[in-house]
Each structure stands twice: as structure tokens, then as C-alpha cells.
Design an enzyme around this catalytic site. Sequence first.
Site, mmCIF file in Angstrom:
data_model
loop_
_atom_site.group_PDB
_atom_site.id
_atom_site.type_symbol
_atom_site.label_atom_id
_atom_site.label_comp_id
_atom_site.label_asym_id
_atom_site.label_seq_id
_atom_site.Cartn_x
_atom_site.Cartn_y
_atom_site.Cartn_z
ATOM 1 N N GLU A 1 8.883 18.042 -24.906
ATOM 2 C CA GLU A 1 8.299 18.395 -23.602
ATOM 3 C C GLU A 1 8.899 19.711 -23.088
ATOM 4 O OE1 GLU A 1 5.742 16.775 -22.465
ATOM 5 O OE2 GLU A 1 5.922 14.616 -22.865
ATOM 6 N N HIS B 1 -1.296 10.748 -27.650
ATOM 7 C CA HIS B 1 -1.641 9.419 -27.125
ATOM 8 C C HIS B 1 -2.470 8.632 -28.147
ATOM 9 C CE1 HIS B 1 -1.179 10.765 -22.638
ATOM 10 N NE2 HIS B 1 -0.026 10.585 -23.239
ATOM 11 N N ARG C 1 0.802 -1.242 0.000
ATOM 12 C CA ARG C 1 0.000 0.000 0.000
ATOM 13 C C ARG C 1 0.831 1.286 0.000
ATOM 14 N NH1 ARG C 1 -2.993 -3.106 3.647
ATOM 15 N NH2 ARG C 1 -4.721 -4.076 2.566
ATOM 16 N N GLU D 1 -4.609 16.832 -10.576
ATOM 17 C CA GLU D 1 -5.196 17.208 -11.874
ATOM 18 C C GLU D 1 -6.718 17.361 -11.826
ATOM 19 O OE1 GLU D 1 -3.224 15.517 -15.356
ATOM 20 O OE2 GLU D 1 -5.128 15.687 -16.420
ATOM 21 N N ARG E 1 -3.522 21.481 -13.837
ATOM 22 C CA ARG E 1 -2.492 20.500 -14.229
ATOM 23 C C ARG E 1 -2.756 19.919 -15.615
ATOM 24 N NH1 ARG E 1 0.704 15.840 -10.747
ATOM 25 N NH2 ARG E 1 1.865 15.065 -12.545
ATOM 26 N N LYS F 1 2.982 11.277 -11.174
ATOM 27 C CA LYS F 1 2.092 10.417 -11.977
ATOM 28 C C LYS F 1 2.842 9.125 -12.254
ATOM 29 C CE LYS F 1 -1.032 13.451 -14.475
ATOM 30 N NZ LYS F 1 -1.427 13.958 -15.810
ATOM 31 N N HIS G 1 -0.963 16.167 -25.887
ATOM 32 C CA HIS G 1 -0.900 14.758 -25.499
ATOM 33 C C HIS G 1 -2.141 13.973 -25.911
ATOM 34 C CE1 HIS G 1 2.515 16.196 -23.298
ATOM 35 N NE2 HIS G 1 2.730 15.048 -22.703
ATOM 36 N N ASN H 1 -0.821 18.506 -20.385
ATOM 37 C CA ASN H 1 -1.123 17.523 -21.433
ATOM 38 C C ASN H 1 -1.313 18.177 -22.793
ATOM 39 O OD1 ASN H 1 -1.111 14.990 -20.105
ATOM 40 N ND2 ASN H 1 -2.877 15.727 -18.953
ATOM 41 N N HIS I 1 7.435 8.492 -27.594
ATOM 42 C CA HIS I 1 6.388 9.288 -26.937
ATOM 43 C C HIS I 1 6.565 10.790 -27.232
ATOM 44 C CE1 HIS I 1 3.577 10.672 -23.918
ATOM 45 N NE2 HIS I 1 4.532 11.407 -23.364
ATOM 46 N N LYS J 1 7.057 22.860 -14.081
ATOM 47 C CA LYS J 1 6.232 21.693 -13.724
ATOM 48 C C LYS J 1 5.918 21.717 -12.233
ATOM 49 C CE LYS J 1 4.982 17.048 -14.235
ATOM 50 N NZ LYS J 1 5.021 15.839 -15.006
HETATM 51 P P1 NAD Z 1 12.065 5.503 -22.286
HETATM 52 O O1 NAD Z 1 11.949 5.366 -20.838
HETATM 53 O O2 NAD Z 1 11.549 4.410 -23.142
HETATM 54 O O3 NAD Z 1 13.575 5.805 -22.640
HETATM 55 C C1 NAD Z 1 13.935 5.984 -23.982
HETATM 56 C C2 NAD Z 1 15.082 5.045 -24.408
HETATM 57 O O4 NAD Z 1 16.317 5.567 -23.919
HETATM 58 C C3 NAD Z 1 14.975 3.635 -23.873
HETATM 59 O O5 NAD Z 1 15.448 2.746 -24.846
HETATM 60 C C4 NAD Z 1 15.929 3.661 -22.686
HETATM 61 O O6 NAD Z 1 16.426 2.398 -22.335
HETATM 62 C C5 NAD Z 1 17.016 4.549 -23.205
HETATM 63 N N1 NAD Z 1 17.814 5.270 -22.229
HETATM 64 C C6 NAD Z 1 17.398 5.842 -21.092
HETATM 65 N N2 NAD Z 1 18.387 6.573 -20.561
HETATM 66 C C7 NAD Z 1 19.456 6.427 -21.357
HETATM 67 C C8 NAD Z 1 20.771 6.945 -21.328
HETATM 68 N N3 NAD Z 1 21.154 7.842 -20.419
HETATM 69 N N4 NAD Z 1 21.626 6.576 -22.308
HETATM 70 C C9 NAD Z 1 21.214 5.722 -23.298
HETATM 71 N N5 NAD Z 1 19.979 5.224 -23.391
HETATM 72 C C10 NAD Z 1 19.110 5.581 -22.426
HETATM 73 O O7 NAD Z 1 11.293 6.839 -22.801
HETATM 74 P P2 NAD Z 1 11.172 8.305 -22.191
HETATM 75 O O8 NAD Z 1 11.019 9.191 -23.362
HETATM 76 O O9 NAD Z 1 12.192 8.594 -21.173
HETATM 77 O O10 NAD Z 1 9.772 8.239 -21.413
HETATM 78 C C11 NAD Z 1 8.565 8.030 -22.093
HETATM 79 C C12 NAD Z 1 7.557 7.513 -21.090
HETATM 80 O O11 NAD Z 1 7.337 8.491 -20.085
HETATM 81 C C13 NAD Z 1 6.200 7.221 -21.710
HETATM 82 O O12 NAD Z 1 5.745 5.979 -21.251
HETATM 83 C C14 NAD Z 1 5.316 8.327 -21.175
HETATM 84 O O13 NAD Z 1 3.968 7.940 -21.040
HETATM 85 C C15 NAD Z 1 5.948 8.609 -19.843
HETATM 86 N N6 NAD Z 1 5.686 9.954 -19.323
HETATM 87 C C16 NAD Z 1 5.243 10.044 -18.059
HETATM 88 C C17 NAD Z 1 5.004 11.288 -17.514
HETATM 89 C C18 NAD Z 1 4.592 11.399 -16.079
HETATM 90 O O14 NAD Z 1 4.222 12.494 -15.648
HETATM 91 N N7 NAD Z 1 4.660 10.340 -15.313
HETATM 92 C C19 NAD Z 1 5.236 12.446 -18.264
HETATM 93 C C20 NAD Z 1 5.702 12.301 -19.567
HETATM 94 C C21 NAD Z 1 5.931 11.038 -20.093
HETATM 95 N N1 GLY Z 2 2.980 14.896 -17.880
HETATM 96 C C1 GLY Z 2 1.697 15.359 -17.435
HETATM 97 C C2 GLY Z 2 1.612 15.541 -15.960
HETATM 98 O O1 GLY Z 2 2.531 15.253 -15.238
HETATM 99 O O2 GLY Z 2 0.591 15.973 -15.484
#
Ligand code: NAD
Ligand code: GLY
Length: 367
Positions: A186, A253, A122, A238, A242, A144, A249, A246, A266, A228
Amino acid sequence: MTLEITDLRVSLGKRSYPITIAPGLLEDSALLQRSIVGEQVLIVTNETVAPIYLDRITAQLEGKQLGYVILPDGEKFKRLSTVQTIYDKLLQERHNRTTTLVALGGGVVGDMTGFAAATYQRGVSFVQIPTTLLAQVDSSVGGKTGVNHPLGKNMIGAFHQPVAVIIDTKTLDTLPQREFQAGLAEVIKYGLICDAEFFAWLETNIHLLMERDATALQYAIARSCENKAKIVEADERESGVRAILNFGHTFGHAIETATQYEAWLHGEAVGFGMIMALDLSCRLGYLSTQDCARAEALIKLANLPLSPPAGLPSTQGMIDLLGLDKKVMNGQLRLIMLRSLGDAFVTADFDMNCLEQTLNACLARTT
Ligand code: NAD
Ligand code: GLY
């Protein structure tokens, strides 16, 4: 040249936490040790990041009961069955409620680790060590967490704030260029939605960011995180403002879902989603064509796609996918629009014909 450490804070009462930004922070054992209160630690990373950075983290955590999980790499593994492997490890190694999870990687690792931390017994603590630009400017901050469902992106999740975000900008040295550019989408988003001054700074300095100039990068990451943090502080779960985070997005998405997360990264989908949202803001008469052109020019300079990927459905198919968005309320789609550069708002009041025109125009784009 040594860059000074940037210290920021997300102020959320008992759930407040620091964001520390500088090159070389992975070597700072005091910083990492400070962020971990209990004796048990589970590092969650993936098969790409582990060979480059895992040893550096384990070296800083001597004396702890330390374990790690190496997940497969990719958005398509951002699902419940992958999170299950984190729970398996936590239980096999008898982690209790005082354990801390450490997310070492991009947004995919960060979102899944955060979700595991939100739900294991939890809720336990977790630290974000983001290693992509996208994760450093967005996903590691704000709490998130979650996974995708085959029918929709990020549909299963929880709000759960990390106890610390440690951003070593030097980890970007190993990030492939395409991933780096996806992160810029972003960064540009913050200029567009809430920070006109930053947008203008980006117009002047985008070439330095594209060259990964260390000073420009640290500034852009810090400014993005500041923006942010302010928005999350105003609306943690949100229920209002907030949602502007998006911007682009909802469209992005839909593209990712339509292409099973395989066509684009992404950030690329968000970049083209912003092009669509700009087009609609303009058609609805909110945004001037000049501002729309300036925004699109910056997205182009970041080398993000300006035309859609193959395999998207028709306009009606896209509208159906837009209806899956988490911002849909009482069956009504809500979109983030721009009034001007740096001024976004949420609305359910838009002409469906204009949305169709935007989709028709953007799906037909070839450049
Ligand atoms: P990712 O986590 O897939 O990383 C991209 C690629 O880079 C992967 O192949 C990873 O292994 C590689 N990588 C990571 N760090 C590296 C480094 N330093 N050197 C070499 N390779 C490296 O993608 P991302 O763009 O980081 O994240 C996208 C995800 O984040 C999506 O799932 C999206 O929905 C999510 N997201 C979440 C929020 C949130 O608020 N929680 C906000 C925006 C995006
Ligand atoms: N990336 C959108 C949020 O964090 O609200």
C-alpha cells in the site's frame, strides 16, 4: 534518538480529525484522553494484539467507564456475526450515544470497529489506533468501514470517519515480517498513483524500510497518510478521484475472494493485483515498458509475490469475479490504470482482449 511527532490533519469540515505519528504514542495518555470526549469507552481488539498492547491503552484511560472486546484474529472473521459481538458488549454495558469505540489492531479490527461505530445507535465516535503497517498507511484513514460477504470483499459497509488516528510506529516492532511486507504494497501504491517523487524516494530507500529503520518508516507512513488525506479530502465518498486508491485492488479482491481469503494476506493480493494492473496499463499503451519494469522491480524489492497463488480460477472465472467489484457501474467494469509513475486514472474504456491477455499472462507467471 528521539523522533519528532508528525501531526497531520484530514480536513473534512465538521468531520475533520488529526493523525498523530511517532514512536511511543501509546504511552501518551494526554493524547488518548484528548481524543475521547465522553465518559464511556469500548476498546475493540483481537486475540493477537490484546496480550501485547491492551494493558497500555487501558492504563491511559483511568477514570473512564472502560470495557473491551477481544475478537478472533483473521480476515475470515471480518463478517457481520463478529460485529454482532461488539454490539452485544455495547448493549450489555449500556453504552449510550456519547460512547467512543477504540480500534486497536490492524485493518480487520479497524474496519469492523468503524462499522460498529457507524451503526450503533445510528453512529457514535471512534478512534483508530492502527498497529499494522497497512492500517497505519491506509485503512485507519479515510472512514471506509465494513465487513466481507461470502460472495465479495467489503460488500457491507459505511463511510464513517474516526475522530482521531493515533499511529505509534513502535507497534511495528512486533509485526511479523510477512505482514510488514504486505503493508509495503500500500505504501508503494501511493508512489504509483499520485506521487512520483515518493516513488523515486522508495526506490532509493526501500532497503531502509525493509530493515524497519525508524526514521525512514516514520517518513514513509507520514507521506502515505498525507497522500491519502489529500485524496479523501477531494472525494470523501468515492464519487471520483478516490477510486484511484483502489489501484490493483480490483484484481487483488478477486484473488482474495477466489481463495476464500486464505491463500494470501490482503497486501500481498494488492501487490500482485498491482502487477496485473501495470501489465494491463502497458498492454493498453498507457504506460511505458520502462515505467512498468521500474514499478515491478520495487514490488519485488519489497519481497511481495510476483506469481499467483494456487487455486485461482481460469481467466473467465477471474473476469466473473472482477465483475463483483464495487467500481462496476451500470454493469460496466471500471479499472484504475497508470499513464506514468505517479499518474493514475479510472477508465471503463479498455479492450476486453487486452484484459484477457493480462489475465492469461499473469495467471501463467511462475516468478
Ligand atoms: P489484519 O488486521 O488481519 O492484521 C494482520 C495480522 O497482524 C493479524 O494477525 C493481526 O492480529 C496482527 N497484528 C496486528 N498488529 C500487530 C502487531 N503490532 N504486532 C503483531 N501482530 C499484529 O490485516 P491488515 O493488513 O492490517 O488489514 C487488512 C484489512 O484491511 C483487510 O480486511 C482490508 O480489506 C482492510 N483495508 C481497509 C481499508 C480501508 O480503507 N478501510 C484500506 C485497506 C485495507
Ligand atoms: N483503501 C481505499 C480507500 O480508502 O478508498
